[in-house]
Design a protein around this motif. Structure first.
Motif, PDB file in Angstrom:
ATOM      1  N   ASN A   1       0.860  -1.373   0.104  1.00  0.00           N
ATOM      2  CA  ASN A   1      -0.190  -0.207  -0.312  1.00  0.00           C
ATOM      3  C   ASN A   1       0.356   1.166  -0.069  1.00  0.00           C
ATOM      4  OD1 ASN A   1      -2.296  -0.762  -0.208  1.00  0.00           O
ATOM      5  ND2 ASN A   1      -2.789  -1.428   2.428  1.00  0.00           N
TER       6      ASN A   1
ATOM      7  N   CYS B   1       0.763   3.717  -2.750  1.00  0.00           N
ATOM      8  CA  CYS B   1       0.103   5.920  -2.782  1.00  0.00           C
ATOM      9  C   CYS B   1       1.566   6.617  -3.019  1.00  0.00           C
ATOM     10  CB  CYS B   1       0.472   5.232  -1.088  1.00  0.00           C
ATOM     11  SG  CYS B   1      -0.121   7.087  -0.153  1.00  0.00           S
TER      12      CYS B   1
ATOM     13  N   LEU C   1       1.007   9.268  -5.301  1.00  0.00           N
ATOM     14  CA  LEU C   1       1.202  11.112  -4.784  1.00  0.00           C
ATOM     15  C   LEU C   1       2.168  11.063  -6.139  1.00  0.00           C
ATOM     16  CD1 LEU C   1       1.916  10.775  -1.516  1.00  0.00           C
ATOM     17  CD2 LEU C   1      -0.251  11.664  -2.775  1.00  0.00           C
TER      18      LEU C   1
ATOM     19  N   LEU D   1      -4.665  11.438  -5.429  1.00  0.00           N
ATOM     20  CA  LEU D   1      -4.723  12.514  -4.205  1.00  0.00           C
ATOM     21  C   LEU D   1      -6.673  11.445  -3.334  1.00  0.00           C
ATOM     22  CD1 LEU D   1      -4.814  15.881  -3.198  1.00  0.00           C
ATOM     23  CD2 LEU D   1      -3.263  14.146  -2.960  1.00  0.00           C
ATOM     24  N   ALA D   2      -7.041  11.533  -4.579  1.00  0.00           N
ATOM     25  CA  ALA D   2      -8.303  10.064  -3.646  1.00  0.00           C
ATOM     26  C   ALA D   2      -7.947   8.983  -3.633  1.00  0.00           C
ATOM     27  CB  ALA D   2      -9.294  10.116  -4.916  1.00  0.00           C
TER      28      ALA D   2
ATOM     29  N   ALA E   1      -4.744   7.851  -2.830  1.00  0.00           N
ATOM     30  CA  ALA E   1      -4.003   7.903  -2.007  1.00  0.00           C
ATOM     31  C   ALA E   1      -4.155   7.913  -0.591  1.00  0.00           C
ATOM     32  CB  ALA E   1      -2.400   9.060  -2.547  1.00  0.00           C
ATOM     33  N   ARG E   2      -5.353   8.148  -0.649  1.00  0.00           N
ATOM     34  CA  ARG E   2      -6.141   8.611   0.894  1.00  0.00           C
ATOM     35  C   ARG E   2      -6.568   7.290   0.855  1.00  0.00           C
ATOM     36  NH1 ARG E   2      -9.168  13.156  -0.849  1.00  0.00           N
ATOM     37  NH2 ARG E   2      -7.646  14.486  -0.034  1.00  0.00           N
ATOM     38  N   GLU E   3      -7.282   6.799  -0.010  1.00  0.00           N
ATOM     39  CA  GLU E   3      -7.864   5.555  -0.240  1.00  0.00           C
ATOM     40  C   GLU E   3      -6.524   4.428   0.563  1.00  0.00           C
ATOM     41  OE1 GLU E   3     -10.310   3.820   0.538  1.00  0.00           O
ATOM     42  OE2 GLU E   3      -9.952   1.835   0.529  1.00  0.00           O
ATOM     43  N   THR E   4      -5.394   4.134  -0.313  1.00  0.00           N
ATOM     44  CA  THR E   4      -4.427   3.634  -0.112  1.00  0.00           C
ATOM     45  C   THR E   4      -4.034   3.827   1.561  1.00  0.00           C
ATOM     46  OG1 THR E   4      -3.038   4.933  -1.055  1.00  0.00           O
ATOM     47  CG2 THR E   4      -3.712   3.195  -2.274  1.00  0.00           C
ATOM     48  N   VAL E   5      -3.661   5.025   2.156  1.00  0.00           N
ATOM     49  CA  VAL E   5      -3.182   4.984   3.171  1.00  0.00           C
ATOM     50  C   VAL E   5      -4.643   4.590   4.354  1.00  0.00           C
ATOM     51  CG1 VAL E   5      -3.270   6.625   5.113  1.00  0.00           C
ATOM     52  CG2 VAL E   5      -1.862   7.007   2.758  1.00  0.00           C
ATOM     53  N   ARG E   6      -5.667   4.792   4.198  1.00  0.00           N
ATOM     54  CA  ARG E   6      -6.925   4.161   4.190  1.00  0.00           C
ATOM     55  C   ARG E   6      -6.980   2.573   4.938  1.00  0.00           C
ATOM     56  NH1 ARG E   6     -10.909   7.705   4.092  1.00  0.00           N
ATOM     57  NH2 ARG E   6     -11.011   6.873   2.242  1.00  0.00           N
TER      58      ARG E   6
END
Ligand code: ADP
Length: 511
Positions: free
Chosen positions: A307, A311, A315, A322-323, A325-330
């Motif tokens: 992940n 991510c 980036l 960004l969307a 990346a946000r999901e993979t951070v989650r």
């Protein structure tokens, strides 16, 4: 002169009256000459002595009075004859059948105008029954005093403290052992003075327990430490028993304190050994899970790395995604939490902490252990059936210890099914409330089952049928459940294997 028998002619009415009066008296009445010869004896005297007046006249005093009392009686009588003093004595008089009876003998001299003694009037009252009573009383009192001394000696030498308290609990008596042990003075120990010797940690619970006994009037016992004269503490078992009257009211409390220091020390070292053994068993059972736990931790870790790479890529694009990346951070966070949960559970189980009971949700405890073993269960291709009761009352138990027991039972079930190839490997974990209010957890399997002959042997330490088994799992599990006031046993499972179950007291019952 009074005739002894009516002699021919009509009797003087005064003499007749005297005779009737004398015969009616419940005593011996005698008239004697100044020198002591019998002149007249009433019917009682004749009957008692078994001799007529004539016969008595010839008697010597020695024939009548008990030899032990004789010298004194003769001395007194000689004195009275010489002085004209009244004669009064108690001595034993011989009856016709030879038996002696105690008499109170009183002799009054009758004198003429010139003071010369004319005769003696004697009244002998039988006081034998009274004397016997007095002798019996004296003997009883002497025996009582002796037995009191014996009792006191016994109470003072009993190996322990003996005490007595009033209905309100204030101490009225303590035996010598108490004073020898504490070095206290009597006045300092009476009432509630003795309580200054209770260990500070035991004072409040013992006080509360004692108040409970005083209120209920029930016997009871309590273990507490008491301080000796050398300032060291020893454990005592303090027992109290009430003495009740017919209506059930407490008249007095009696108690005995026994020194149980040696037993307590043995218990403590046993508990230490047991806890060491439990820890060893826990490490051993977790060892069996290491491979699958490592696998379980590894999975989210590789997820996190994948992940994080994704991510980074997202980036780096132009414009950055960004969307995505946000999901993979989650997802990274989720995996991180998963790995951290496993580690947390492991650390809790590995930690060697003092056992401490608390309200425990058995369903949750079972779920956590299943989560820890889930990879192993998957790997072994076991199908798990959960039958957890809703609204299960909480148990009063130490979480880590109970989870160790559950883990033990799970791993044993897995091993019992490891060689199965003729039927599916199935595991049941269920919880329920017993009729007694206790909570129960059971682990059933479709494995080899337990030979009925081995049902008790498998709970003994170092009994194992496995090549690499230590044989301590079940014995440690049983001692854990026992120490919680529960029970652990095995039955045959419906699915052909074994079903192990344990009960624990519910937390609410303790409140
Ligand atoms: P170990 O697992 O090291 O042998 P345990 O005290 O846990 O020690 O178990 C003792 C023995 O009890 C085992 O060797 C096995 O024979 C028997 N046993 C325990 N659980 C089961 C089970 N679920 N099915 C059949 N036998 C069992």
């Amino acid at each position: 002169m009074v005739e002894t028998e009516p002699s021919g002619g009509p009797e003087d009415p005064t003499i007749a009256t005297f005779r009737a009066l004398a015969d009616a008296m419940p005593a011996s009445v005698l008239l004697m000459t100044p020198d002591g010869q019998v002149e007249y004896a009433n019917q009682q005297a004749v009957a008692f002595r078994g001799a007529s007046v004539e016969e008595q006249r010839a008697w010597k005093t020695a024939q009548l009075i008990h030899p032990d009392d004789l010298p004194q009686a003769i001395e007194r009588w000689a004195h009275c004859v010489a002085t004209g003093d009244r004669f009064e004595m108690e001595y034993r008089v011989r009856r016709a059948d030879g038996a002696y009876r105690w008499f109170h003998v009183r002799g009054q001299p009758v004198k003429d105008a010139a003071g010369v003694i004319l005769r003696w009037c004697f009244l002998d009252v039988d006081i034998d029954d009274r004397k016997q009573g007095e002798a019996l009383l004296a003997q009883t009192l002497a025996e009582l005093a002796a037995s009191k001394l014996r009792l006191r000696a016994l109470i003072d030498t009993v190996p322990g403290f003996v005490w007595q308290a009033a209905p309100d609990g204030s101490v009225e008596f303590l035996n010598q052992r108490w004073f020898d042990y504490t070095g206290m003075q009597l006045e300092d120990a009476l009432g509630s003075g003795w309580t200054s010797r209770i260990h500070p940690a035991d004072a409040t619970p013992l006080g509360a327990y004692w108040q409970g006994l005083l209120a209920s009037g029930q016997p009871g016992s309590f273990e507490a430490r008491l301080r000796g004269a050398d300032d060291s503490y020893r454990w005592f078992l303090i027992r109290a028993v009430p003495l009740l009257d017919d209506t059930g009211r407490v008249l007095r409390w009696y108690g005995q304190n026994t020194d149980i220091e040696d037993r307590k020390q043995a218990e403590l070292s046993l508990a230490r050994v047991r806890s060491e053994l439990a820890h060893v068993a826990r490490v051993a059972s977790l060892g069996a899970l290491t491979a699958s736990i490592a696998h379980e931790v590894n999975q989210p870790l590789s997820g996190i790395i994948t992940n994080a790479n994704t991510c980074m890529r997202m980036l780096n694009t132009e414009p950055p995604n960004l969307a995505g990346a946000r999901e993979t951070v989650r997802r990274t966070l989720r995996d991180g939490n998963r790995a951290s949960d496993v580690v947390k559970r492991l650390r809790a189980l590995f930690a060697r902490t003092e056992a401490s009971a608390e309200p425990l949700d058995l369903n949750e405890a079972a779920r956590e252990v299943l989560a820890l073993a889930s990879a192993e269960l998957d790997r072994a291709d076991v199908c798990v059936h959960l039958d957890l009761a809703e609204r299960l009352p909480r148990a009063w138990a130490d979480r880590v210890q109970v989870q160790q027991v559950i883990l033990n039972l799970l791993l044993n079930a897995l091993e019992a099914m490891s060689a199965l190839d003729d039927r599916p490997k199935r595991l049941w974990v269920g919880t329920s409330t017993e009729g007694t209010g206790n909570v129960r957890l059971s682990v059933g399997d479709s494995g080899t089952g337990v030979d009925p002959q081995d049902v008790e042997r498998i709970f003994q330490a170092f009994h194992s049928t496995k090549r690499t088994g230590m044989g301590v799992g079940l014995s440690v599990s049983r001692s854990i459940i026992d120490s919680h006031g529960g029970a652990l046993w095995v039955e045959a499972s419906d699915a052909g294997g074994a079903m192990f179950a344990f009960t624990l007291p519910r937390a609410e019952a303790r409140a």
